[in-house]
Design a protein around this motif. Structure first.
Motif, PDB file in Angstrom:
ATOM      1  N   TYR A   1       0.863  -1.180   0.000  1.00  0.00           N
ATOM      2  CA  TYR A   1       0.000   0.000   0.000  1.00  0.00           C
ATOM      3  C   TYR A   1       0.898   1.228   0.000  1.00  0.00           C
ATOM      4  O   TYR A   1       2.014   1.186   0.512  1.00  0.00           O
ATOM      5  CB  TYR A   1      -0.889   0.020   1.256  1.00  0.00           C
ATOM      6  CG  TYR A   1      -1.746  -1.207   1.405  1.00  0.00           C
ATOM      7  CD1 TYR A   1      -2.929  -1.339   0.687  1.00  0.00           C
ATOM      8  CD2 TYR A   1      -1.373  -2.252   2.253  1.00  0.00           C
ATOM      9  CE1 TYR A   1      -3.728  -2.471   0.818  1.00  0.00           C
ATOM     10  CE2 TYR A   1      -2.160  -3.385   2.386  1.00  0.00           C
ATOM     11  CZ  TYR A   1      -3.337  -3.495   1.677  1.00  0.00           C
ATOM     12  OH  TYR A   1      -4.117  -4.617   1.800  1.00  0.00           O
TER      13      TYR A   1
ATOM     14  N   PRO B   1      -5.779   7.991  -4.041  1.00  0.00           N
ATOM     15  CA  PRO B   1      -6.508   7.848  -2.766  1.00  0.00           C
ATOM     16  C   PRO B   1      -7.862   7.218  -3.037  1.00  0.00           C
ATOM     17  O   PRO B   1      -8.863   7.895  -3.132  1.00  0.00           O
ATOM     18  CB  PRO B   1      -6.645   9.281  -2.280  1.00  0.00           C
ATOM     19  CG  PRO B   1      -6.631  10.103  -3.515  1.00  0.00           C
ATOM     20  CD  PRO B   1      -5.802   9.380  -4.532  1.00  0.00           C
ATOM     21  N   GLN B   2      -7.904   5.920  -3.105  1.00  0.00           N
ATOM     22  CA  GLN B   2      -9.047   5.258  -3.730  1.00  0.00           C
ATOM     23  C   GLN B   2      -9.199   3.824  -3.233  1.00  0.00           C
ATOM     24  O   GLN B   2      -8.211   3.146  -2.961  1.00  0.00           O
ATOM     25  CB  GLN B   2      -8.776   5.245  -5.239  1.00  0.00           C
ATOM     26  CG  GLN B   2      -9.898   4.740  -6.077  1.00  0.00           C
ATOM     27  CD  GLN B   2      -9.579   4.844  -7.552  1.00  0.00           C
ATOM     28  OE1 GLN B   2      -8.768   5.671  -7.966  1.00  0.00           O
ATOM     29  NE2 GLN B   2     -10.180   4.006  -8.354  1.00  0.00           N
ATOM     30  N   VAL B   3     -10.436   3.358  -3.109  1.00  0.00           N
ATOM     31  CA  VAL B   3     -10.703   1.926  -2.968  1.00  0.00           C
ATOM     32  C   VAL B   3     -11.448   1.461  -4.207  1.00  0.00           C
ATOM     33  O   VAL B   3     -12.274   2.183  -4.758  1.00  0.00           O
ATOM     34  CB  VAL B   3     -11.529   1.570  -1.704  1.00  0.00           C
ATOM     35  CG1 VAL B   3     -10.723   1.810  -0.437  1.00  0.00           C
ATOM     36  CG2 VAL B   3     -12.833   2.363  -1.649  1.00  0.00           C
ATOM     37  N   ASN B   4     -11.126   0.275  -4.669  1.00  0.00           N
ATOM     38  CA  ASN B   4     -11.952  -0.365  -5.692  1.00  0.00           C
ATOM     39  C   ASN B   4     -13.025  -1.176  -4.989  1.00  0.00           C
ATOM     40  O   ASN B   4     -12.835  -1.642  -3.865  1.00  0.00           O
ATOM     41  CB  ASN B   4     -11.105  -1.276  -6.581  1.00  0.00           C
ATOM     42  CG  ASN B   4     -10.140  -0.469  -7.427  1.00  0.00           C
ATOM     43  OD1 ASN B   4     -10.356   0.716  -7.675  1.00  0.00           O
ATOM     44  ND2 ASN B   4      -9.064  -1.116  -7.848  1.00  0.00           N
ATOM     45  N   ILE B   5     -14.159  -1.336  -5.664  1.00  0.00           N
ATOM     46  CA  ILE B   5     -15.261  -2.101  -5.063  1.00  0.00           C
ATOM     47  C   ILE B   5     -15.439  -3.395  -5.856  1.00  0.00           C
ATOM     48  O   ILE B   5     -15.644  -3.364  -7.073  1.00  0.00           O
ATOM     49  CB  ILE B   5     -16.579  -1.291  -5.085  1.00  0.00           C
ATOM     50  CG1 ILE B   5     -16.373   0.090  -4.450  1.00  0.00           C
ATOM     51  CG2 ILE B   5     -17.702  -2.056  -4.380  1.00  0.00           C
ATOM     52  CD1 ILE B   5     -15.922   0.072  -3.015  1.00  0.00           C
TER      53      ILE B   5
ATOM     54  N   GLY C   1     -19.274  -5.404  -3.661  1.00  0.00           N
ATOM     55  CA  GLY C   1     -19.679  -4.623  -2.502  1.00  0.00           C
ATOM     56  C   GLY C   1     -18.629  -4.506  -1.416  1.00  0.00           C
ATOM     57  O   GLY C   1     -18.849  -3.859  -0.407  1.00  0.00           O
ATOM     58  N   ARG C   2     -17.459  -5.158  -1.622  1.00  0.00           N
ATOM     59  CA  ARG C   2     -16.388  -5.048  -0.625  1.00  0.00           C
ATOM     60  C   ARG C   2     -15.338  -4.070  -1.123  1.00  0.00           C
ATOM     61  O   ARG C   2     -14.966  -4.109  -2.304  1.00  0.00           O
ATOM     62  CB  ARG C   2     -15.717  -6.400  -0.359  1.00  0.00           C
ATOM     63  CG  ARG C   2     -16.602  -7.458   0.243  1.00  0.00           C
ATOM     64  CD  ARG C   2     -17.221  -7.028   1.592  1.00  0.00           C
ATOM     65  NE  ARG C   2     -18.274  -7.967   1.978  1.00  0.00           N
ATOM     66  CZ  ARG C   2     -19.504  -7.973   1.463  1.00  0.00           C
ATOM     67  NH1 ARG C   2     -19.865  -7.113   0.547  1.00  0.00           N
ATOM     68  NH2 ARG C   2     -20.384  -8.848   1.871  1.00  0.00           N
ATOM     69  N   ALA C   3     -14.841  -3.218  -0.220  1.00  0.00           N
ATOM     70  CA  ALA C   3     -13.853  -2.201  -0.581  1.00  0.00           C
ATOM     71  C   ALA C   3     -12.455  -2.791  -0.509  1.00  0.00           C
ATOM     72  O   ALA C   3     -12.124  -3.530   0.414  1.00  0.00           O
ATOM     73  CB  ALA C   3     -13.966  -1.021   0.377  1.00  0.00           C
TER      74      ALA C   3
ATOM     75  N   LEU D   1      -8.488  -1.493  -0.814  1.00  0.00           N
ATOM     76  CA  LEU D   1      -7.584  -0.338  -0.897  1.00  0.00           C
ATOM     77  C   LEU D   1      -6.582  -0.535  -2.027  1.00  0.00           C
ATOM     78  O   LEU D   1      -6.074  -1.639  -2.244  1.00  0.00           O
ATOM     79  CB  LEU D   1      -6.842  -0.194   0.435  1.00  0.00           C
ATOM     80  CG  LEU D   1      -5.905   1.005   0.605  1.00  0.00           C
ATOM     81  CD1 LEU D   1      -6.639   2.322   0.432  1.00  0.00           C
ATOM     82  CD2 LEU D   1      -5.228   0.959   1.977  1.00  0.00           C
ATOM     83  N   ALA D   2      -6.296   0.552  -2.757  1.00  0.00           N
ATOM     84  CA  ALA D   2      -5.322   0.507  -3.851  1.00  0.00           C
ATOM     85  C   ALA D   2      -4.016  -0.124  -3.375  1.00  0.00           C
ATOM     86  O   ALA D   2      -3.486   0.257  -2.333  1.00  0.00           O
ATOM     87  CB  ALA D   2      -5.047   1.930  -4.353  1.00  0.00           C
TER      88      ALA D   2
END
Lengths: 249, 249, 249, 249
Positions: free
Chosen positions: C50, C56-60, C63-65, C67-68
């Motif tokens: 990380y 500054p982003q999460v991918n989904i 429905g679960r996040a 972190l990049a």
């Protein structure tokens, strides 16, 4: 001033507070909800966060200068304690987003927060009638809870992920084992959207267990309705004029 | 060179000096006032501030290179001591703005400053005849004083807040309990505006208690007037040509 | 979170592993190869990286996040150990690229890597039938090996050098005396290109000494083929319509 | 890798060397002169400077990757020692420019440099026949010397100051009491300009006291001449076609 400067204004004793984040974003949905909670419920300003990652700017209210900051408020909602995080700005750079979110998580856990809800909007690109609320979560339990309260989980949505503090509260929250979810109200993406904020707020009420009136949000929605109508009239008037001109020409 | 490099050139003994900031900005209003003070009054260069937050650039004057810097001058104005801060550049990044303003406040308080006036312009978007001065302040006392000297406080103005060193001198000044105000001369926003600078300077004279001649500002104003007229003639000429062409076509 | 945060998930014992990098880039060629290896072969997630240099982003996902991050996988390929580096993002700033590449090289050498292949695409600007693979290397030995396996070395190509992690793995790898090469599949540059990925993968098989099936890459290539055809049909349809209009007009 | 990484390749004993900087810039004038010196005279590579302020990139030469760097060469010119600084890149951010220039000055003074010439181009916006050389200096003595050798000092030129390493070598050099001058060859600003480079080189020869052949620069100038003619022919051809079309239409 350091990179971050936390001004502590109160040290309230809170019971298992829920962090509710509503910073500026798509349709200002999250910010509208946060502001509505502060308007409708008893609240106490707990801390202000200043940072060189915010824009180098003061806002002016009634001739008084106010340095860019984020604010953490303690709010009592039908016996449930909330920590409401809001403000006028997001960080201006990637590292700032990460570090500021880490700081917000420190503040929240220092006050005993054990779960958090990040609020925002998800743009649909067109004016809408039915305001769905899309969700994302860090745990299966929390996702089930959200679904039970009407939040939708759609495959591949939001397509671009969740950007900024809302996204990182989930990403960094998960790394701290702090259950976190994001509630995203559908909104056109073109306008401040109090109706979308109401949809998100209704879900939040169910999830946390409290009730507030919607009157001021409805007033704001009516105001926006008028704005939209005026824009539409202007566009139609413009079109009429264009047609006239074409006709004359 | 470090992040900031302060070159101290004099250590004058000043009595309760007032910091007056006039860095480049809208209509160069603040900078024009600062330069006018240096031209009309006795002054001594106190310090130069170099910084890697300035553009990586030297200006050339008469074939000599001059590294980008901000300058602090001690100025005597009818028995009142001023610290005049001016220069050719603003910081190039958000953190630079915050850190540089902190440094300017350190320098000012080291020299005993107990209040400060940040000078600038506020864009109206059109050429104007009457040059109002809009204000913002960090204390009620200072706001009253400003109003008594003709400064206007208008609700919701300036709409976008105050950006850059001028804004942060208020925001960070308030956090240090240093009374601070911003005087913003109305200006079209399209041109360097000596008339707006004069309006601001007249208020500053009242606030601090001194008088200077306006001759050189008036000369600059006349020069700008000629520039504006030439532009208008060119536009009209252009229009005439366009009309001719249409006529011919 | 620190500037970089390495989450170690496994400590596999590897024999002279080869680092294979496939982060997002031109035609997603490198990423497609890396993903294909993970799909077809036994693999174990070794570490997640990380960083505040990522967006500054999460991918989904469902429905679960998430972190990049970048991910390092241990992969067994016909008895040869690979360390496959992939992810959804590149660093967002120059210093981030340098520092992240240094960290990747640390991780790789900690696991005993003694050579590395950076995979990517080189844009040709037009749709192509024959997918050549262009090479660059840090040593003559490695360059000869590549040429023997069909990699082309063309004077002055790629014209703009190699940018990002792929380029720096060579530049910083050389400074550590770690033999490194970049395999760049020709690709139009407009589309995700599984065919170019296959061409690169075939060279990699020869170089490292393993074989995998291409079925899933071929399926992806067929899907892309359909996309291209639809685009072409739309363009032709558009042209037809334009002609009609012109004809009518 | 650290922020800067200096790879020392030789420790030549130099006598009062003159630092000559020719990094990429307007018309590549400075870089052309530096490259010409390295081509025509005996030289030894003294140091390479790598930095995370350079683009995250390797250049490819004959299939070999070369990490972005600046290079310092010791050059003997008719008994005079030069330190020639050149490379393919400038820093990518303001702080990088300042810090890198400081490092270059450290290297130069470590090798005993007592004066420096920064070379560049000044854009005129049109193709030119007579290639004047504009100057800027940090001391009156040096300015006089330049004027005696045909360098022009024009009021208010260059209007935008001097940006990048060339400018900062003067700005930071002056702060170290290292006499420094910038020689700027007039050039259109649209093309690589060997003729402008020759004009600058001729001044440099006078200033330092050495002579080199111009043959390879003349060849490059002839090549550029052909490029310019081709462009002009294409433009005229284009115009002809346009006229035809108009005529037909």
């Amino acid at each position: 001033m350091d990179e971050f400067d936390v001004e502590t204004l109160a040290e309230p004793a809170l019971t298992d507070p829920v962090l509710v984040e509503g910073l500026p974003g798509v349709g200002h949905v999250g910010k509208l909800v946060a502001e509505h909670l502060l308007e409708e419920l008893d609240s106490e300003l707990v801390a202000r966060v200043y940072s060189e990652h915010f824009p180098p700017q003061v806002n002016i209210e009634d001739g008084r200068a106010k340095l860019a900051s984020a604010e953490l408020h303690a709010v009592e909602a039908d016996g449930r304690d909330l920590l409401v995080l809001t403000g006028d700005h997001q960080a201006q750079d990637a590292a700032g987003h990460y570090r500021m979110t880490d700081l917000f998580l420190d503040l929240a856990t220092d006050h005993g927060a054990e779960r958090l809800f990040a609020l925002g909007g998800v743009p649909t690109g067109e004016l809408i009638d039915e305001y769905g609320v899309i969700g994302a979560a860090t745990t299966d339990d929390l996702a089930e809870e959200l679904e039970a309260d009407g939040v939708e989980f759609r495959e591949g949505e939001p397509a671009g992920g969740i950007v900024g503090v809302s996204g990182l509260l989930l990403g960094l929250g998960e790394r701290r084992d702090l259950p976190a979810a994001c509630l995203m109200g559908e909104t056109s993406g073109y306008l401040v959207d109090p109706k979308s904020a109401r949809a998100v707020l209704e879900v939040l009420e169910e999830l946390v267990g409290f009730e507030v009136g919607f009157e001021s949000l409805e007033e704001r929605a009516d105001e926006m309705e008028e704005v939209v109508q005026k824009i539409q009239q202007m566009e139609q008037g413009q079109q009429a004029t264009d047609d006239d001109l074409r006709y004359i020409g």
